[in-house]
Design a protein around this motif. Structure first.
Motif, PDB file in Angstrom:
ATOM      1  N   THR A  46       0.792   7.723   3.992  1.00  0.00           N
ATOM      2  CA  THR A  46       2.034   8.162   4.555  1.00  0.00           C
ATOM      3  C   THR A  46       2.113   9.578   4.739  1.00  0.00           C
ATOM      4  O   THR A  46       1.208  10.174   4.015  1.00  0.00           O
ATOM      5  N   ARG A  47       3.101  10.276   5.231  1.00  0.00           N
ATOM      6  CA  ARG A  47       3.231  11.637   5.105  1.00  0.00           C
ATOM      7  C   ARG A  47       3.615  12.087   3.644  1.00  0.00           C
ATOM      8  O   ARG A  47       3.378  13.105   3.434  1.00  0.00           O
ATOM      9  N   SER A  48       4.139  11.342   2.933  1.00  0.00           N
ATOM     10  CA  SER A  48       4.394  11.392   1.536  1.00  0.00           C
ATOM     11  C   SER A  48       3.195  11.184   0.562  1.00  0.00           C
ATOM     12  O   SER A  48       3.306  11.256  -0.848  1.00  0.00           O
ATOM     13  N   GLY A  49       2.041  10.715   1.113  1.00  0.00           N
ATOM     14  CA  GLY A  49       1.075  10.279   0.320  1.00  0.00           C
ATOM     15  C   GLY A  49       0.820   8.766   0.192  1.00  0.00           C
ATOM     16  O   GLY A  49       1.142   8.345   1.166  1.00  0.00           O
ATOM     17  N   LEU A  50      -0.127   8.370  -0.558  1.00  0.00           N
ATOM     18  CA  LEU A  50      -0.465   6.948  -0.569  1.00  0.00           C
ATOM     19  C   LEU A  50       0.832   6.139  -1.023  1.00  0.00           C
ATOM     20  O   LEU A  50       1.343   6.460  -1.982  1.00  0.00           O
ATOM     21  N   LEU A  51       1.335   5.046  -0.172  1.00  0.00           N
ATOM     22  CA  LEU A  51       2.471   4.330  -0.793  1.00  0.00           C
ATOM     23  C   LEU A  51       1.820   2.896  -0.673  1.00  0.00           C
ATOM     24  O   LEU A  51       1.185   2.358   0.313  1.00  0.00           O
ATOM     25  N   PRO A  52       2.035   1.795  -1.721  1.00  0.00           N
ATOM     26  CA  PRO A  52       1.896   0.356  -1.670  1.00  0.00           C
ATOM     27  C   PRO A  52       2.674  -0.398  -0.705  1.00  0.00           C
ATOM     28  O   PRO A  52       3.829  -0.138  -0.944  1.00  0.00           O
ATOM     29  N   LEU A  53       2.206  -1.138   0.039  1.00  0.00           N
ATOM     30  CA  LEU A  53       3.099  -2.164   0.796  1.00  0.00           C
ATOM     31  C   LEU A  53       3.804  -3.046  -0.003  1.00  0.00           C
ATOM     32  O   LEU A  53       3.219  -3.693  -0.838  1.00  0.00           O
ATOM     33  N   VAL A  54       5.034  -3.405   0.421  1.00  0.00           N
ATOM     34  CA  VAL A  54       5.725  -4.413  -0.201  1.00  0.00           C
ATOM     35  C   VAL A  54       5.609  -5.731   0.378  1.00  0.00           C
ATOM     36  O   VAL A  54       5.415  -6.477  -0.003  1.00  0.00           O
ATOM     37  N   SER A  55       5.479  -5.693   1.770  1.00  0.00           N
ATOM     38  CA  SER A  55       5.480  -6.952   2.528  1.00  0.00           C
ATOM     39  C   SER A  55       4.824  -6.319   3.787  1.00  0.00           C
ATOM     40  O   SER A  55       4.547  -5.407   4.330  1.00  0.00           O
ATOM     41  N   VAL A  56       4.081  -7.526   4.588  1.00  0.00           N
ATOM     42  CA  VAL A  56       3.840  -7.386   6.081  1.00  0.00           C
ATOM     43  C   VAL A  56       4.192  -8.834   6.473  1.00  0.00           C
ATOM     44  O   VAL A  56       3.707  -9.715   6.131  1.00  0.00           O
ATOM     45  N   SER A  57       5.314  -8.612   7.653  1.00  0.00           N
ATOM     46  CA  SER A  57       5.727  -9.646   8.420  1.00  0.00           C
ATOM     47  C   SER A  57       5.209  -9.895   9.529  1.00  0.00           C
ATOM     48  O   SER A  57       4.563  -8.880  10.151  1.00  0.00           O
TER      49      SER A  57
END
Length: 163
Positions: A46-57
């Motif tokens: 992401t623009r803010s660094g790596l983020l973990p996904l919470v969900s994928v619908s």
């Protein structure tokens, strides 16, 4: 529908309020990956660094109205391939378009507002699969190299067609 709930294969007409057509490449910690291969816990760039996904619908639509942003429309390699988005999906502009069209150096704009009939066009798709990744916070991810905004815990709406 709650964030994190997986949608079943339910063909029909439905309004997808964001998300990406199957095959869209999203940048992750492991490299570019098709959006349909993403899973909760995957770390997305992401623009803010790596983020973990919470969900994928996910959602399958019998017919969908999309916005096609042709390859290399925003910059020589952005997007890297044609990018298909729902009309209300937010796209970040960080160039002359943001300044001329919105009087800002950076602007988050619904994809539909970028339609020019040549490089950004409206297009219909049949039997379209959409995937909507969600984070705990708002994020800007890179889809085909294009900066695209996602709201926190974004899920797909089940009520009307992507138009």
């Amino acid at each position: 529908m709650k964030a994190g709930q997986q949608l079943q294969d339910r063909p029909g007409f439905g309004r997808v309020t964001g998300g990406f057509l199957a095959g869209t490449m999203v940048f992750t910690a492991e490299g570019a990956m098709p959006v349909e291969y993403l899973a909760p816990g995957d770390r997305v760039v992401t623009r803010s660094g790596l983020l973990p996904l919470v969900s994928v619908s996910s959602r399958r639509l019998a017919s969908a109205a999309l916005i096609r942003i042709r390859a290399a429309t925003q910059a020589p390699t952005v997007p890297s391939r044609d990018l298909f988005l729902c009309p209300d999906q937010l796209v970040l502009l960080r160039d002359w378009r943001a300044q001329i069209l919105f009087g800002q150096t950076v602007a988050a704009v619904a994809a539909a507002r970028l339609v020019d009939g040549e490089y950004v066009v409206r297009e219909k798709r049949r039997d379209a699969w959409f995937f909507s990744p969600a984070f705990e916070t708002e994020a800007v991810i890179f889809a085909e190299g294009q900066e695209v905004g996602l709201t926190a815990s974004r899920t797909l709406s089940l009520t009307a067609p992507c138009r």
